[in-house]
Design a protein around this motif. Structure first.
Motif, short mmCIF file in Angstrom:
data_model
loop_
_atom_site.label_atom_id
_atom_site.label_comp_id
_atom_site.label_asym_id
_atom_site.label_seq_id
_atom_site.Cartn_x
_atom_site.Cartn_y
_atom_site.Cartn_z
N UNK A 1 10.63 -46.37 11.63
CA UNK A 1 9.51 -46.57 12.56
C UNK A 1 9.90 -46.07 13.95
N UNK A 2 9.01 -45.32 14.58
CA UNK A 2 9.37 -44.70 15.85
C UNK A 2 10.03 -43.36 15.64
N UNK A 3 10.36 -43.06 14.35
CA UNK A 3 10.86 -41.74 13.91
C UNK A 3 12.22 -41.37 14.50
N UNK A 4 13.02 -42.40 14.87
CA UNK A 4 14.35 -42.07 15.38
C UNK A 4 15.24 -43.31 15.39
N UNK A 5 16.42 -43.17 14.84
CA UNK A 5 17.45 -44.20 14.92
C UNK A 5 18.72 -43.54 15.43
N UNK B 1 30.84 -40.97 19.79
CA UNK B 1 30.12 -40.03 18.93
C UNK B 1 28.75 -40.61 18.61
N UNK B 2 27.76 -39.72 18.60
CA UNK B 2 26.39 -40.16 18.37
C UNK B 2 25.88 -39.59 17.04
N UNK B 3 25.17 -40.45 16.29
CA UNK B 3 24.55 -40.05 15.02
C UNK B 3 23.07 -40.39 15.10
N UNK B 4 22.22 -39.41 14.78
CA UNK B 4 20.78 -39.59 14.92
C UNK B 4 20.10 -39.28 13.59
N UNK B 5 19.08 -40.07 13.24
CA UNK B 5 18.34 -39.80 12.01
C UNK B 5 16.92 -40.33 12.10
N UNK B 6 16.04 -39.76 11.27
CA UNK B 6 14.66 -40.24 11.20
C UNK B 6 14.34 -40.87 9.84
#
Length: 465
Positions: free
Chosen positions: A94-98, A107-112
């Motif tokens: 929800x919000x299309x981004x975690x 370190x950054x990890x991003x997912x939808x």
């Protein structure tokens, strides 16, 4: 919204294969072909999430649960305790981004999208036990972060990740605990690491996704002459639609306003449902009114025709009360919900079955108070008329092929197969299965042959005279 599902060794299913889920997903198939089992597992996962018992990996149900699956042995394919129950579930964030950030390495990890892959086995007491649990954070169909909770060769639990280096706290080298339920690494286990707090975010997203699954069964409650409502807001219409009228009253009291899609007319919830019933051609008017001012008792009044008298819902055809829960649930559930419906077309005329496809397309496109609802519908159906209308709307561009998924469930000997049907922009199914809705040509041929034999017999009788 759920994006994918795969189940192994559950009831009649040896392996469903990967199931890609769309905003509107429709599953067809013969009776006893395993369609309902897919939804039953989701209900079992939801009631496990809602359970207060964190140490029970899988809540299989009882008389008060959403679903009662019996014993773990009864859940396993062929009732074989050597089989591993495995399910892999994916859903949009929800919000299309975690965003996950390692506080040590930054370190950054991003997912939808988030995926959960779980393997459950039988323990020495034939009770379910989590053997492996994996989370996959994905962005644009690629995995950005994977974390697995697995057992080593000595049967001790450990956390593994190729992308994320977990660092132990000093003096906390004791073994990790069994997971809470089937999806959550316990607080005590996370506390053994300096940078494992993000795992609780994964668990919270899992709870949100499964708590947003709602179910409407094929058998719905009979209509009543009087309904009681004291102001409560039901979570859903109930598995038999028993809270449909309460849901209408609650939504109307909250002044919820919906439209059928972008730039469409906005209506109050009760008027919105009434208009759909009218457009379906079932009745001319629909309203819910108190029996007297200040009372908690309500009656549902309808007109079958503009010139007809207004009567109670109990005094018109059965179809109205049977389609009402499907209509209400499709638009009443919270935004970002997934609704699993079994045979919403029961007791409906073929024309209304076709119109129901328009209702469900609209439910996936509807907006509430100016915002997209992003509701997903997974429908089990036997209706050829429903599918024909769905194909027509794809061809007309009302809904895109990417927003529709169609599956055919069938038996192949002792096994069950789930075949995805390819729907193109012309609304055509490119891989139409044999005997999809029965052998129509065989019926036509047999009817023609019977007619010919009847005519020949008549001629013989006439010749004998």
């Amino acid at each position: 919204m759920l994006t994918s599902l795969r189940i192994k060794n559950f009831k009649a299913w040896k392996d469903t294969g990967p199931i890609q889920l769309a905003p509107l997903t429709v599953i067809f198939g013969a009776n006893s072909s395993g369609k309902s089992s897919l939804g039953h597992l989701l209900l079992a996962l939801k009631q496990t999430v809602l359970s207060v018992d964190r140490k029970r990996p899988l809540h299989l149900g009882d008389e008060n649960a959403l679903i009662d699956l019996g014993t773990f042995t009864e859940c396993l394919h062929n009732h074989d305790l050597k089989n591993e129950l495995r399910f892999k579930l994916g859903w949009q964030i929800p919000g299309k981004r975690l965003e996950i950030r390692d506080p040590l390495s930054h370190t950054k990890f991003v997912g939808d999208e988030l995926q959960l892959d779980v393997t459950i086995i039988a323990d020495a007491k034939e009770q379910p036990r989590v053997n492996r649990m994996e989370y996959h954070l994905r962005q644009k169909d690629a995995t950005t972060l994977s974390v697995a909770y697995v057992r080593d060769e000595k049967n001790k639990l450990e956390i593994r990740s190729n992308q994320y280096k977990l660092v132990r706290n000093l003096g906390r080298g004791w073994p990790l605990d069994e997971p809470d339920k089937f999806y959550r690494i316990s607080d005590q286990s996370r506390a053994r690491f300096q940078n494992a707090d993000f795992l609780s975010d994964f668990a919270l997203h899992t709870e949100a996704a499964l708590s947003s699954v709602y179910y409407l069964g094929p058998l719905r409650e009979h209509p009543k002459r009087i309904y009681s409502w004291s102001g409560e807001t039901p979570e859903s219409v109930g598995q038999k639609g028993e809270f449909s009228v309460a849901a209408i009253l609650a939504a109307s009291a909250q002044d919820r306003k919906l439209n059928r899609g972008p730039k469409k007319h906005q209506s109050r919830f009760d008027g919105f449902i009434a208009q759909w019933l009218k457009d379906l051609g079932i009745i001319s008017s629909f309203s819910v009114k108190p029996v007297a001012e200040g009372r908690k008792e309500y009656e549902v009044l309808v007109k079958a025709h503009p010139t007809s008298s207004e009567v109670k819902i109990t005094d018109v055809g059965f179809g109205v009360s049977q389609v009402l829960p499907a209509l209400v649930q499709a638009f009443y559930c919270p935004p970002n919900s997934t609704i699993w419906m079994e045979q919403p077309e029961i007791h409906l005329h073929p024309q209304v079955q076709a119109e129901l496809a328009d209702v469900f397309i609209s439910a996936t496109q509807a907006r509430e108070n100016g915002k997209e609802r992003n509701v997903q519908l997974i429908v089990e159906s036997h209706s050829e008329h429903f599918l024909n209308r769905l194909q027509r709307r794809v061809a007309e561009g009302t809904v895109s092929p990417e927003d529709v998924a169609v599956y055919f469930c069938r038996r192949a000997g002792s096994a069950i197969e789930l075949e995805p049907l390819r729907l193109n922009v012309l609304g055509e199914i490119e891989n139409w299965p044999e005997n999809f809705f029965g052998d129509e040509m065989a019926d036509i041929s047999a009817r023609t042959m019977a007619a010919m034999q009847h005519l020949m017999k008549q001629r013989e009788e006439m010749a004998e005279r």
